[in-house]
Write a protein that holds these residues in place. Structure first.
Motif, short mmCIF file in Angstrom:
data_model
loop_
_atom_site.label_atom_id
_atom_site.label_comp_id
_atom_site.label_asym_id
_atom_site.label_seq_id
_atom_site.Cartn_x
_atom_site.Cartn_y
_atom_site.Cartn_z
N TYR B 46 -1.98 -11.70 -3.30
CA TYR B 46 -3.17 -11.05 -3.85
C TYR B 46 -2.84 -9.60 -4.18
CZ TYR B 46 -4.42 -8.37 0.36
OH TYR B 46 -4.44 -7.49 1.38
N PRO B 81 -12.33 3.94 -16.28
CA PRO B 81 -11.35 4.63 -15.43
C PRO B 81 -10.10 3.75 -15.29
CG PRO B 81 -13.51 4.65 -14.41
CD PRO B 81 -13.62 3.78 -15.62
N LEU B 82 -8.94 4.36 -15.40
CA LEU B 82 -7.70 3.58 -15.36
C LEU B 82 -7.55 2.81 -14.06
CD1 LEU B 82 -4.99 5.82 -17.04
CD2 LEU B 82 -5.79 3.59 -17.78
N ARG B 83 -8.04 3.41 -12.96
CA ARG B 83 -7.87 2.73 -11.67
C ARG B 83 -8.65 1.41 -11.64
NH1 ARG B 83 -10.81 7.53 -9.88
NH2 ARG B 83 -13.00 7.03 -9.98
N THR B 84 -9.69 1.30 -12.50
CA THR B 84 -10.45 0.05 -12.58
C THR B 84 -9.78 -0.92 -13.55
OG1 THR B 84 -12.43 1.37 -12.24
CG2 THR B 84 -12.75 -0.88 -13.01
N ARG B 87 -6.25 -2.45 -12.64
CA ARG B 87 -6.29 -3.52 -11.62
C ARG B 87 -6.50 -4.88 -12.29
NH1 ARG B 87 -6.89 -3.97 -6.39
NH2 ARG B 87 -8.07 -5.71 -5.57
N SER B 105 -8.39 -10.30 -4.12
CA SER B 105 -8.71 -9.81 -2.77
C SER B 105 -8.11 -10.79 -1.77
CB SER B 105 -10.22 -9.68 -2.58
OG SER B 105 -10.79 -10.96 -2.52
N ARG B 106 -8.16 -10.40 -0.50
CA ARG B 106 -7.51 -11.24 0.53
C ARG B 106 -8.24 -12.57 0.70
NH1 ARG B 106 -4.45 -9.96 5.31
NH2 ARG B 106 -4.62 -7.75 4.87
N MET B 107 -9.51 -12.63 0.31
CA MET B 107 -10.33 -13.85 0.37
C MET B 107 -10.37 -14.42 1.80
SD MET B 107 -11.14 -14.17 -2.83
CE MET B 107 -11.72 -15.83 -3.09
N GLY B 108 -10.31 -13.53 2.76
CA GLY B 108 -10.44 -13.98 4.15
C GLY B 108 -9.18 -14.63 4.71
N ARG B 114 0.65 -9.30 -0.04
CA ARG B 114 -0.15 -8.25 -0.69
C ARG B 114 0.74 -7.42 -1.61
NH1 ARG B 114 -4.37 -4.09 1.48
NH2 ARG B 114 -3.73 -2.22 0.36
#
Lengths: 541, 183
Positions: B46, B81-84, B87, B105-108, B114
Motif C-alpha cells: 500500500y 496541491p501536489l501532495r494530493t 498520491r 491505505s493499510r485497510m486494517g 508500505r
C-alpha cells in the motif's frame, strides 16, 4: 464864475464784469472738491502676478457689489511682483482694516471644486473681504494668491497638525467629526525646523466646542482595510474624503475628556485610525534599558508591562548608536540599549506633562527599592518577547543612571537564571524532606500490601475464576474491535483523513491569498497584475 | 459639482479596469486505468506517505534560474496541491507498472508492505529541462529499504505545457522504476 473843476473820485465797487469769472472759479473749486470727496481712497495691492487684471477695467467687488476699479498695474521695485493701484468708492472706506484681504477671482479648476466660471466671460475681478481688526485705515495691502478658505474673523478654532509623511491631504480638504464636515484644511506646508509636514486646520463654531486636549486627528483619505482573526474590517470616510482626502478627529477609546483648547494648539496627525488607537497618548517619558541577553523576538512596538498591565512600548533598539559609541574601543560585550516609552495615560493618569513629571519621580523612587526591567517571553509559539517591569527582591539600592542621553532603568536577567533559582529552591525542599522515615513507613506499607494482594489472589483463584477470565477475553475483543474502528482504513480514520485533507487544501488557498496580499496589499480592492512568467526552455532555442 | 464628482468617480473606476488575466491551470492525472472496472487491492503493498519539498507545496509551477534562484509562476498553476494529486498519480502508475492494484491505505491489514515517497525536486530550468529528484522506501516485515531516483528530461518545446508534460513523463518513469524494483 462857477468852479467847473471836474470831481474825480475812485470807484470802489467791483465791476459787474468780474462776477462771471468769480462764479466760474467757485463752481470750479466746488467741482474739484466734490470730485475729490466722491472719489474715495486710492489703495495699492501687491500680487505675485497680474494675470487677468487690466487697468481701467478690472473691478473691485465686495459681496458682488462694485466698490472700486483698478487704475494702474505696475511692477514692484524688486521686479518680482506687481502693484495694483485701485480707486475705491468712498463708501468702501469702512472696509479698509489692517486685516482686509484681497484676491483675484478667476476661473479655477481644482480636485474638489470648480469656481469663478463667470469670469470666463466677464473677466477677472478683485474680491474684497473686510477685516475685523481695529487700528485705523490702511491703504497698502498684500493680496492673496488664492481665495481664503475661511472668511476673516469667522468664529471657530485654528489648529496646527503635524505629520511625518505628507499623505493625500491638501488645502481645502474636509475635517470630519463622526463623518460630518466641521472644518477644513486651510494650508499645508513643510516645517523645516521640525522636519514634519504642517497642516493649518480651521474648525468652525460651534464644533470647536468638541475640541479638547484628548482628541486625536487621523487621515481618512482612501480606504483602510484591516484583516485579523476577527474578520476583515474596512474603514472609510465620506465619498469625497475617499476620493480627495480629508482628516477626521475623535477621542481614542478609554481616554477621558481633556482640557479646553486655545487657537494655535498643536496635534499629531496619525496616518490611519488604527495607528491612532495603537498609540493615542501624546505625553510620554523615554527610558533606556540595557540587556545582556539576546534580543531575538523583541520587536519595535513590543509592549512594556508592569505586572501584566501595559504601561508603554519599545520605541527603538539603539544598537547602531551603541556600535558608534563602541567603535574603536575594546568594549565588545556591552549590553544592548533598548529605548522604551512609558505613557502615563495608559495607567489612567491624565495625558498631561504633570502626569509625566509625577511618573518620572515615582519611577526614580521605586528603582531605589528594587524596580527592575526584564526581558520575558510573550509567546512560546512565536518566541516574541516583551519587557516586564516589576519589583525584585534582594536588589542592591541603585540610582537611575544615564545612557545615550536617556535615564536608565536597571535590568535583571530572567529565564535561565530564574530557572536555576527555581531548581535550587526545589532541591532545598527535597533535602528537607524526612526521606529515611518515609522509606521506613513505605517499607511497612509495602509489606502490608503484599499480604493483601496474596489474600486477593487466593480469593480470585478460589471463586469465579472461570467467569472472570471469560469477561476479560470479551473486554479485550471489544477493545480490539474499537481500535479497528478508529484505525487506518476504518471509516472513522478515512473521515479524519478527509477532514485533514480539506484543512490542508484550505491552508493551501490561504497561503496563496497571503502570498498575493504580501505581493500587493491592495489586491482585495484593485486587480493584481504581475510581470509575465519566464518561459521554460526559451533560452535553449 | 455633483456631475463633475460622478464623472471623476467614473473615470477613476474605469481607470482601475484591466484586461482579463490569462491564467493556465494544470491537472496532474494518470492516463492509466481510465476504464470502468471493479477496484480491488490485489497487491500486498500500500502507498503510505507521499511528501513534497516545501518549495513545491504551493500552487505555482517552479522554474530554476541561475545561482539556485527559483521562480514560482503566477499564471501557471497546478489545479490541486501536489501532495494530493501526486498520491493519486503515483498509486495508479505503480499499480499499472506492477500489473496489480496497490492499496492507498493499510485497510486494517498489518502484513501489507508500505511504500513511502518523497519528491525532493520537481521543476523546470531555463535551459529547457525538467528535473525530478525523489526518494522512496519500502517497509515490509519490519525492514526498510531506501532508493533514490534522479533524472532530467528535455522539454519538447518551450512553454509551461511542455514543462507539465515533461514532469508527468518523469513521474511515470519514477513509478515504473518503483514498480520494477518491487517486482
Amino acid at each position: 464864475m462857477t468852479d467847473m473843476k471836474p470831481k474825480i473820485e475812485t470807484k470802489k465797487r467791483l465791476s459787474v464784469i468780474w462776477i462771471l469769472p468769480i462764479v466760474a472759479l467757485v463752481i470750479g473749486v466746488w467741482m474739484v472738491v466734490h470730485t475729490k470727496m466722491s472719489q474715495g481712497p486710492v489703495i495699492t495691492i501687491s500680487f505675485k502676478t497680474a494675470e487677468g487684471v487690466v487697468a481701467g477695467k478690472t473691478k473691485i467687488r465686495y459681496l458682488n457689489v462694485d466698490v472700486g476699479q483698478v487704475q494702474a498695474v505696475t511692477l514692484n521695485q524688486e521686479m518680482d511682483g506687481v502693484v495694483v493701484s485701485v480707486q475705491l468708492d468712498p463708501e468702501a472706506n469702512p472696509l479698509l482694516k489692517k486685516d482686509t484681504q484681497f484676491w483675484v477671482v478667476r476661473a479655477r479648476v481644482g480636485a474638489g471644486s470648480v469656481s469663478g466660471l463667470s469670469t470666463l466671460l466677464g473677466g477677472a475681478y478683485i474680491e474684497l473681504s473686510p477685516g475685523a481688526k481695529e487700528g485705523g485705515r490702511h491703504l497698502s495691502f498684500t493680496g492673496l494668491e488664492s481665495p481664503p478658505l475661511t472668511p476673516t474673523g469667522a468664529p471657530g478654532l485654528k489648529l496646527n497638525l503635524y505629520s511625518n509623511k505628507a499623505g493625500s491631504v491638501s488645502a481645502g480638504d474636509a475635517v470630519l467629526y463622526n463623518g460630518y464636515k466641521v472644518g477644513r484644511v486651510e494650508a499645508m506646508n513643510f516645517d523645516e525646523q521640525r522636519k514634519q509636514v504642517h497642516y493649518s486646520v480651521f474648525i468652525d463654531a460651534p464644533f470647536d466646542q468638541l475640541m479638547n486636549s484628548s482628541v486625536r486627528f487621523w487621515n481618512v483619505s482612501g480606504v483602510e482595510i484591516n484583516a485579523s482573526a476577527g474578520g476583515i474590517e474596512v474603514l472609510t470616510g465620506s465619498l469625497d474624503t475617499v476620493l480627495l482626502g480629508g482628516i477626521a478627529f475623535g477621542m481614542p477609546d478609554g481616554l477621558e475628556v481633556g482640557d479646553p483648547l486655545e487657537s494655535g494648539a498643536e496635534f499629531y496627525l496619525y496616518a490611519t485610525y488604527s495607528d491612532m488607537q495603537e498609540q493615542p497618548y501624546s505625553h510620554h517619558i523615554d527610558y533606556v534599558m540595557e540587556f545582556k541577553e539576546s534580543l531575538r523576538g523583541l520587536s519595535i512596538g513590543a509592549p512594556v508591562e508592569f505586572r501584566g498591565i501595559p504601561v508603554g512600548y519599545v520605541k527603538d533598539i539603539l544598537f547602531d548608536e551603541l556600535a558608534m559609541e563602541s567603535a574603536g574601543t575594546e568594549e565588545g560585550n556591552r549590553p544592548i540599549p533598548v529605548l522604551v516609552s512609558i505613557e502615563p495615560g495608559r495607567v489612567g493618569l491624565p495625558d498631561t506633562m504633570e502626569s509625566v513629571e509625577m511618573m518620572k519621580a515615582n519611577i526614580a523612587r521605586n528603582v531605589e527599592v528594587g524596580l527592575r526591567g526584564s526581558l520575558e517571553t510573550g509567546s512560546l509559539i512565536t518566541g516574541s518577547l516583551f519587557i516586564n517591569i516589576d519589583y525584585r527582591n534582594d536588589m542592591a539600592a541603585v540610582e537611575m543612571g544615564e545612557s545615550m542621553g536617556y535615564a536608565t532603568i536597571p535590568t535583571v536577567q530572567v529565564g535561565l537564571d530564574k530557572l536555576e533559582a527555581q531548581i535550587s529552591s526545589f532541591l532545598t525542599k527535597i533535602n528537607e524532606l524526612p526521606l529515611s522515615e518515609a522509606m521506613t513507613s513505605v517499607s511497612g506499607t509495602m509489606n502490608t500490601m503484599t499480604e493483601t494482594l496474596n489474600t486477593i489472589d487466593a480469593l480470585v483463584k478460589d471463586i469465579h475464576s472461570q467467569q472472570v477470565s471469560a469477561e476479560l477475553v470479551k473486554t479485550l475483543q471489544d477493545t480490539q474491535r474499537m481500535m479497528r474502528s478508529v484505525g487506518q482504513g476504518s471509516s472513522a480514520y478515512e473521515a479524519i483523513e478527509g477532514s485533514m485533507n480539506k484543512l490542508n487544501e484550505t491552508l493551501y488557498n490561504v497561503e496563496a491569498l497571503t502570498q498575493t496580499l504580501n505581493d500587493k496589499p491592495n489586491a482585495l480592492v484593485l486587480p493584481t497584475t504581475y510581470p509575465e512568467d519566464p518561459i521554460p526552455g526559451a533560452n535553449s532555442q | 459639482m455633483r456631475i463633475l464628482l460622478i464623472l471623476a468617480t467614473t473615470l477613476l473606476i474605469s481607470a482601475c479596469s484591466t484586461q482579463p488575466i490569462s491564467r493556465s491551470t494544470y491537472l496532474l492525472r494518470s492516463d492509466h486505468g481510465l476504464k470502468t472496472r471493479a477496484l480491488q487491492a490485489t497487491s500486498e503493498l500500500y502507498l503510505g506517505e507521499v511528501m513534497v519539498a516545501s518549495y513545491l507545496d504551493q500552487p505555482g509551477l517552479v522554474l530554476e534560474g541561475v545561482s539556485n534562484t527559483i521562480h514560482t509562476a503566477k499564471y501557471h498553476r497546478w489545479a490541486e496541491p501536489l501532495r494530493t494529486s501526486l498520491r493519486q498519480f503515483l498509486s495508479t502508475e505503480i499499480s499499472a507498472g506492477l500489473g496489480a492494484d496497490i492499496a492507498i491505505s493499510r485497510m486494517g491489514r498489518a502484513d501489507l508492505g508500505r511504500i513511502d515517497v518523497k519528491i525532493d525536486q520537481l521543476h523546470g530550468d531555463m535551459e529547457g529541462n525538467a528535473v525530478l529528484v525523489a526518494y522512496w522506501s519500502l517497509t515490509q516485515d519490519g525492514k526498510t529499504t531506501g532508493h533514490q531516483y534522479v533524472r532530467s528530461l528535455p522539454l519538447q518545446e518551450p512553454g509551461y505545457e511542455a514543462l507539465v508534460a515533461a514532469e508527468k513523463r518523469l513521474l511515470i518513469d519514477l513509478a515504473q522504476s518503483i514498480a520494477n524494483d518491487l517486482k
